[in-house]
Design a protein around this motif. Structure first.
Motif, PDB file in Angstrom:
ATOM      1  N   GLU A 278       0.869  -1.515  -0.032  1.00  0.00           N
ATOM      2  CA  GLU A 278       0.212  -0.194  -0.108  1.00  0.00           C
ATOM      3  C   GLU A 278       1.111   1.479   0.254  1.00  0.00           C
ATOM      4  O   GLU A 278       0.437   1.658  -0.856  1.00  0.00           O
ATOM      5  CB  GLU A 278      -0.708  -0.515   1.031  1.00  0.00           C
ATOM      6  CG  GLU A 278      -2.190  -0.998   1.134  1.00  0.00           C
ATOM      7  CD  GLU A 278      -2.877  -0.631   2.385  1.00  0.00           C
ATOM      8  OE1 GLU A 278      -2.831   0.131   3.266  1.00  0.00           O
ATOM      9  OE2 GLU A 278      -4.093  -0.953   2.135  1.00  0.00           O
TER      10      GLU A 278
ATOM     11  N   ALA B 112       0.942   4.191  -2.920  1.00  0.00           N
ATOM     12  CA  ALA B 112       0.316   5.747  -2.889  1.00  0.00           C
ATOM     13  C   ALA B 112       1.613   6.567  -3.396  1.00  0.00           C
ATOM     14  O   ALA B 112       1.003   7.957  -3.398  1.00  0.00           O
ATOM     15  CB  ALA B 112       0.722   5.604  -1.631  1.00  0.00           C
TER      16      ALA B 112
ATOM     17  N   ILE C  13       1.188   6.867  -6.602  1.00  0.00           N
ATOM     18  CA  ILE C  13       0.332   7.754  -7.114  1.00  0.00           C
ATOM     19  C   ILE C  13       0.454   9.307  -6.826  1.00  0.00           C
ATOM     20  O   ILE C  13       0.420   9.747  -7.266  1.00  0.00           O
ATOM     21  CB  ILE C  13      -1.276   7.323  -5.912  1.00  0.00           C
ATOM     22  CG1 ILE C  13      -1.456   5.759  -6.840  1.00  0.00           C
ATOM     23  CG2 ILE C  13      -2.725   8.032  -6.321  1.00  0.00           C
ATOM     24  CD1 ILE C  13      -2.295   5.759  -5.319  1.00  0.00           C
ATOM     25  N   GLU C  14       0.847   9.186  -5.995  1.00  0.00           N
ATOM     26  CA  GLU C  14       1.378  10.775  -5.489  1.00  0.00           C
ATOM     27  C   GLU C  14       2.454  11.241  -6.238  1.00  0.00           C
ATOM     28  O   GLU C  14       2.691  12.309  -6.825  1.00  0.00           O
ATOM     29  CB  GLU C  14       2.151  11.015  -4.053  1.00  0.00           C
ATOM     30  CG  GLU C  14       2.800  12.101  -2.884  1.00  0.00           C
ATOM     31  CD  GLU C  14       2.848  11.956  -2.235  1.00  0.00           C
ATOM     32  OE1 GLU C  14       3.585  12.927  -1.500  1.00  0.00           O
ATOM     33  OE2 GLU C  14       3.229  10.863  -1.283  1.00  0.00           O
TER      34      GLU C  14
ATOM     35  N   TYR D  70       0.574  12.174  -9.087  1.00  0.00           N
ATOM     36  CA  TYR D  70      -0.394  13.457  -9.604  1.00  0.00           C
ATOM     37  C   TYR D  70       0.519  14.385  -9.157  1.00  0.00           C
ATOM     38  O   TYR D  70       0.220  15.845  -9.343  1.00  0.00           O
ATOM     39  CB  TYR D  70      -1.586  12.654  -8.999  1.00  0.00           C
ATOM     40  CG  TYR D  70      -2.493  12.304  -9.038  1.00  0.00           C
ATOM     41  CD1 TYR D  70      -3.873  13.265  -9.926  1.00  0.00           C
ATOM     42  CD2 TYR D  70      -2.682  10.755  -8.966  1.00  0.00           C
ATOM     43  CE1 TYR D  70      -4.560  11.985 -10.179  1.00  0.00           C
ATOM     44  CE2 TYR D  70      -3.308   9.955  -9.263  1.00  0.00           C
ATOM     45  CZ  TYR D  70      -5.017  11.192 -10.181  1.00  0.00           C
ATOM     46  OH  TYR D  70      -5.146   9.733 -10.787  1.00  0.00           O
TER      47      TYR D  70
ATOM     48  N   PHE E 272      -1.846  15.522  -5.477  1.00  0.00           N
ATOM     49  CA  PHE E 272      -2.653  14.430  -4.751  1.00  0.00           C
ATOM     50  C   PHE E 272      -2.874  15.052  -2.887  1.00  0.00           C
ATOM     51  O   PHE E 272      -2.544  16.195  -3.352  1.00  0.00           O
ATOM     52  CB  PHE E 272      -1.041  13.982  -4.714  1.00  0.00           C
ATOM     53  CG  PHE E 272      -1.791  12.505  -3.702  1.00  0.00           C
ATOM     54  CD1 PHE E 272      -1.578  11.476  -4.337  1.00  0.00           C
ATOM     55  CD2 PHE E 272      -1.368  12.598  -2.239  1.00  0.00           C
ATOM     56  CE1 PHE E 272      -2.153  10.128  -3.547  1.00  0.00           C
ATOM     57  CE2 PHE E 272      -0.862  11.890  -0.789  1.00  0.00           C
ATOM     58  CZ  PHE E 272      -1.423  10.284  -1.673  1.00  0.00           C
ATOM     59  N   SER E 273      -3.694  14.561  -3.422  1.00  0.00           N
ATOM     60  CA  SER E 273      -4.329  14.071  -2.019  1.00  0.00           C
ATOM     61  C   SER E 273      -4.478  12.849  -0.733  1.00  0.00           C
ATOM     62  O   SER E 273      -4.891  12.234  -1.372  1.00  0.00           O
ATOM     63  CB  SER E 273      -5.913  15.374  -1.964  1.00  0.00           C
ATOM     64  OG  SER E 273      -6.840  15.357  -1.028  1.00  0.00           O
ATOM     65  N   TRP E 274      -3.939  13.380   0.024  1.00  0.00           N
ATOM     66  CA  TRP E 274      -4.090  12.211   1.018  1.00  0.00           C
ATOM     67  C   TRP E 274      -5.597  11.641   1.547  1.00  0.00           C
ATOM     68  O   TRP E 274      -5.768  10.806   1.517  1.00  0.00           O
ATOM     69  CB  TRP E 274      -3.321  12.255   2.490  1.00  0.00           C
ATOM     70  CG  TRP E 274      -1.697  12.285   2.260  1.00  0.00           C
ATOM     71  CD1 TRP E 274      -0.811  12.926   1.349  1.00  0.00           C
ATOM     72  CD2 TRP E 274      -1.438  11.167   1.473  1.00  0.00           C
ATOM     73  NE1 TRP E 274       0.368  12.512   1.492  1.00  0.00           N
ATOM     74  CE2 TRP E 274       0.056  10.815   1.736  1.00  0.00           C
ATOM     75  CE3 TRP E 274      -1.441   9.736   2.148  1.00  0.00           C
ATOM     76  CZ2 TRP E 274       1.621  10.134   1.377  1.00  0.00           C
ATOM     77  CZ3 TRP E 274      -0.312   8.594   1.890  1.00  0.00           C
ATOM     78  CH2 TRP E 274       0.889   8.533   1.653  1.00  0.00           C
TER      79      TRP E 274
ATOM     80  N   MET F  79      -7.290   9.884  -0.743  1.00  0.00           N
ATOM     81  CA  MET F  79      -6.574   9.345  -1.284  1.00  0.00           C
ATOM     82  C   MET F  79      -6.883   7.212  -0.312  1.00  0.00           C
ATOM     83  O   MET F  79      -7.053   6.649  -0.409  1.00  0.00           O
ATOM     84  CB  MET F  79      -4.826   8.588  -0.888  1.00  0.00           C
ATOM     85  CG  MET F  79      -4.345   7.033  -0.941  1.00  0.00           C
ATOM     86  SD  MET F  79      -4.412   6.667  -2.725  1.00  0.00           S
ATOM     87  CE  MET F  79      -2.697   5.658  -1.683  1.00  0.00           C
ATOM     88  N   GLU F  80      -7.103   7.878   1.221  1.00  0.00           N
ATOM     89  CA  GLU F  80      -7.886   7.555   2.397  1.00  0.00           C
ATOM     90  C   GLU F  80      -8.821   6.510   1.863  1.00  0.00           C
ATOM     91  O   GLU F  80      -9.611   6.157   2.146  1.00  0.00           O
ATOM     92  CB  GLU F  80      -7.327   7.765   3.407  1.00  0.00           C
ATOM     93  CG  GLU F  80      -6.292   8.044   4.058  1.00  0.00           C
ATOM     94  CD  GLU F  80      -5.608   6.644   4.682  1.00  0.00           C
ATOM     95  OE1 GLU F  80      -6.206   6.189   5.141  1.00  0.00           O
ATOM     96  OE2 GLU F  80      -4.447   6.196   4.533  1.00  0.00           O
TER      97      GLU F  80
ATOM     98  N   GLY G  68     -10.351   7.114  -0.863  1.00  0.00           N
ATOM     99  CA  GLY G  68     -10.403   5.177  -1.729  1.00  0.00           C
ATOM    100  C   GLY G  68     -10.515   4.501  -1.414  1.00  0.00           C
ATOM    101  O   GLY G  68     -10.765   3.887  -1.676  1.00  0.00           O
ATOM    102  N   LEU G  69      -9.434   4.328  -0.400  1.00  0.00           N
ATOM    103  CA  LEU G  69      -8.812   3.027  -0.077  1.00  0.00           C
ATOM    104  C   LEU G  69     -10.843   2.621   0.870  1.00  0.00           C
ATOM    105  O   LEU G  69     -10.584   1.482   0.690  1.00  0.00           O
ATOM    106  CB  LEU G  69      -8.048   3.057   0.609  1.00  0.00           C
ATOM    107  CG  LEU G  69      -6.387   3.185   0.399  1.00  0.00           C
ATOM    108  CD1 LEU G  69      -5.457   3.804   1.384  1.00  0.00           C
ATOM    109  CD2 LEU G  69      -5.663   2.032  -1.164  1.00  0.00           C
TER     110      LEU G  69
END
Length: 95
Positions: free
Chosen positions: A31, A35, A38-39, A42, A46-48, A51-52, A54-55
């Motif tokens: 993971e 991440a 992806i970061e 983007y 990118f936005s944490w 991301m969270e 989406g997970l």
């Protein structure tokens, strides 16, 4: 359909709890790597938080919560059985 029968036959000797625990042990590293990819892709967009979010959504779709509860229940049951077996063995040895 025959390929599923073949897969089922191959998996018949596997311990589902052990497979789950192994997968769970590997997952954080995978993971984190995903991440980071992806970061990097983007960049500033990118936005944490996204991301969270989406997970959580993916986890819900995969019904991982139910699987985790099932595996936790099986693990507790196995530990209980092992303790009971040790108690019985100790009682037999004391006699």
């Amino acid at each position: 359909m025959s390929e599923y029968a073949e897969l089922k036959e191959q998996a018949s000797g596997f311990d589902s709890l052990q497979l789950y625990l192994e997968r769970k042990a590997l997952r954080p590293d995978r993971e984190k790597a995903a991440a980071q990819r992806i970061e990097a892709a983007y960049g500033d967009k990118f936005s944490w938080w996204l991301m969270e979010s989406g997970l959580r959504d993916v986890s819900g779709y995969l019904d991982e919560y139910a699987q985790e509860k099932t595996m936790d229940r099986e693990l507790r049951q196995r530990r209980r059985s092992e303790r009971l077996e040790r108690k019985m063995k100790n009682r037999d040895m004391e006699r």
